[in-house]
Design an enzyme around this catalytic site. Structure first.
Site, PDB file in Angstrom:
ATOM      1  N   THR A 122       0.833  -1.204   0.000  1.00  0.00           N
ATOM      2  CA  THR A 122       0.000   0.000   0.000  1.00  0.00           C
ATOM      3  C   THR A 122       0.866   1.252   0.000  1.00  0.00           C
ATOM      4  OG1 THR A 122      -1.640  -1.249   1.266  1.00  0.00           O
ATOM      5  CG2 THR A 122      -1.977   1.125   1.104  1.00  0.00           C
ATOM      6  N   ALA A 141      -0.971  -1.237   7.423  1.00  0.00           N
ATOM      7  CA  ALA A 141      -1.041  -2.212   8.508  1.00  0.00           C
ATOM      8  C   ALA A 141      -1.479  -3.551   7.935  1.00  0.00           C
ATOM      9  CB  ALA A 141      -2.019  -1.755   9.585  1.00  0.00           C
ATOM     10  N   ASP A 142      -1.069  -4.618   8.607  1.00  0.00           N
ATOM     11  CA  ASP A 142      -1.512  -5.950   8.206  1.00  0.00           C
ATOM     12  C   ASP A 142      -2.885  -6.260   8.787  1.00  0.00           C
ATOM     13  OD1 ASP A 142       0.927  -6.684   6.762  1.00  0.00           O
ATOM     14  OD2 ASP A 142       1.860  -6.587   8.738  1.00  0.00           O
ATOM     15  N   LYS A 185       1.693  -5.028  12.474  1.00  0.00           N
ATOM     16  CA  LYS A 185       2.512  -4.586  11.356  1.00  0.00           C
ATOM     17  C   LYS A 185       3.776  -5.425  11.325  1.00  0.00           C
ATOM     18  CE  LYS A 185       3.258  -0.225  10.896  1.00  0.00           C
ATOM     19  NZ  LYS A 185       3.197  -0.488   9.437  1.00  0.00           N
ATOM     20  N   GLY A 242       4.696  -7.319   8.280  1.00  0.00           N
ATOM     21  CA  GLY A 242       4.715  -8.303   7.212  1.00  0.00           C
ATOM     22  C   GLY A 242       5.858  -8.085   6.239  1.00  0.00           C
ATOM     23  N   GLU A 264       9.799   1.026  11.689  1.00  0.00           N
ATOM     24  CA  GLU A 264       8.453   1.592  11.640  1.00  0.00           C
ATOM     25  C   GLU A 264       8.016   2.074  13.019  1.00  0.00           C
ATOM     26  OE1 GLU A 264       6.710  -1.030   7.879  1.00  0.00           O
ATOM     27  OE2 GLU A 264       6.306  -1.658   9.943  1.00  0.00           O
TER      28      GLU A 264
END
Length: 219
Positions: free
Chosen positions: A31, A83-84, A94, A96, A103
């Protein structure tokens, strides 16, 4: 619309939170790839970006965006990342993309955290997506045993070395009803560098790409 189109919608909507002269914290992932493309259209207005990973740094530079050192700043005005998974309290899983430690640092230093996701990432309880933990390699056996004690199933992520030279454990089947407590517990284990549970530092704004448009949730 497919998921990539929904991601793109959320990513471009984040431009509404970008102001001239600011330095933008930039996350990592599919994303965020769309956000970097969007950011390149206003690169002449911003001072530059701070990157959370080597892969994002490459993309930023490829798009002509100046990449700056986080250590030269006391804080950032804004951090944009995906975010996952994210729950109703705007707490997230988060990591992945294996960039969770950087981060977390950038998120902690940012006044505003804008999270960009597609609608599939919204959940009631965190834990369907495996929880990543960055650890130093020698601690794998110990941390795995401790994770089993709290009900998770740890698995070493194969063929992955983080930008910091560490490894990732992915924790499966750990449904997280008390994210703050779990974050503190895992962070306290010797050998853990960072856990991909963003329970204390939550998102301030969530932009969700949906079939009907972009949904905005504010904390």
């Amino acid at each position: 619309m497919n998921l990539n189109e929904l991601k793109k919608k959320a990513a471009w909507a984040a431009l509404d939170y970008i102001y001239p002269g600011t330095v933008i914290g930039v996350g990592t992932g599919s994303t965020v790839f769309y956000f970097i493309q969007a950011l390149s259209t206003v690169k002449h207005l911003i001072s530059g970006a701070v990157s959370s990973s080597n892969s994002s740094t490459v993309l930023l530079k490829k798009n002509g965006i100046r990449v700056l050192d986080l250590n030269t700043f006391d804080f950032l005005e804004i951090y944009v990342d995906s975010a996952d998974e994210i729950n109703n309290d705007m707490q997230m899983i988060k990591g992945g993309g294996a960039a969770l430690t950087k981060e977390k640092i950038i998120a902690a230093m940012s006044k505003k955290f804008v999270c960009i996701i597609d609608e599939s990432k919204k959940v009631n309880i965190l834990g369907t997506f495996p929880l990543p933990i960055e650890i130093i390699p020698i601690a794998f056996s110990y941390i795995s045993k401790e994770i089993l004690k709290i009900g998770g199933q740890p698995k070493l992520r194969e063929n992955i070395i983080t930008d910091n030279g560490n490894v990732i454990i992915d924790v499966y089947n750990l449904f997280i009803n008390d994210p703050i407590s779990v974050e503190k517990k895992i962070n306290s284990l010797p050998g853990v560098v960072s856990v991909g549970l963003f329970a204390s530092r939550v998102a301030d704004v969530v932009l969700i790409g949906t079939q009907k448009g972009v949904e905005i949730i504010k904390n």
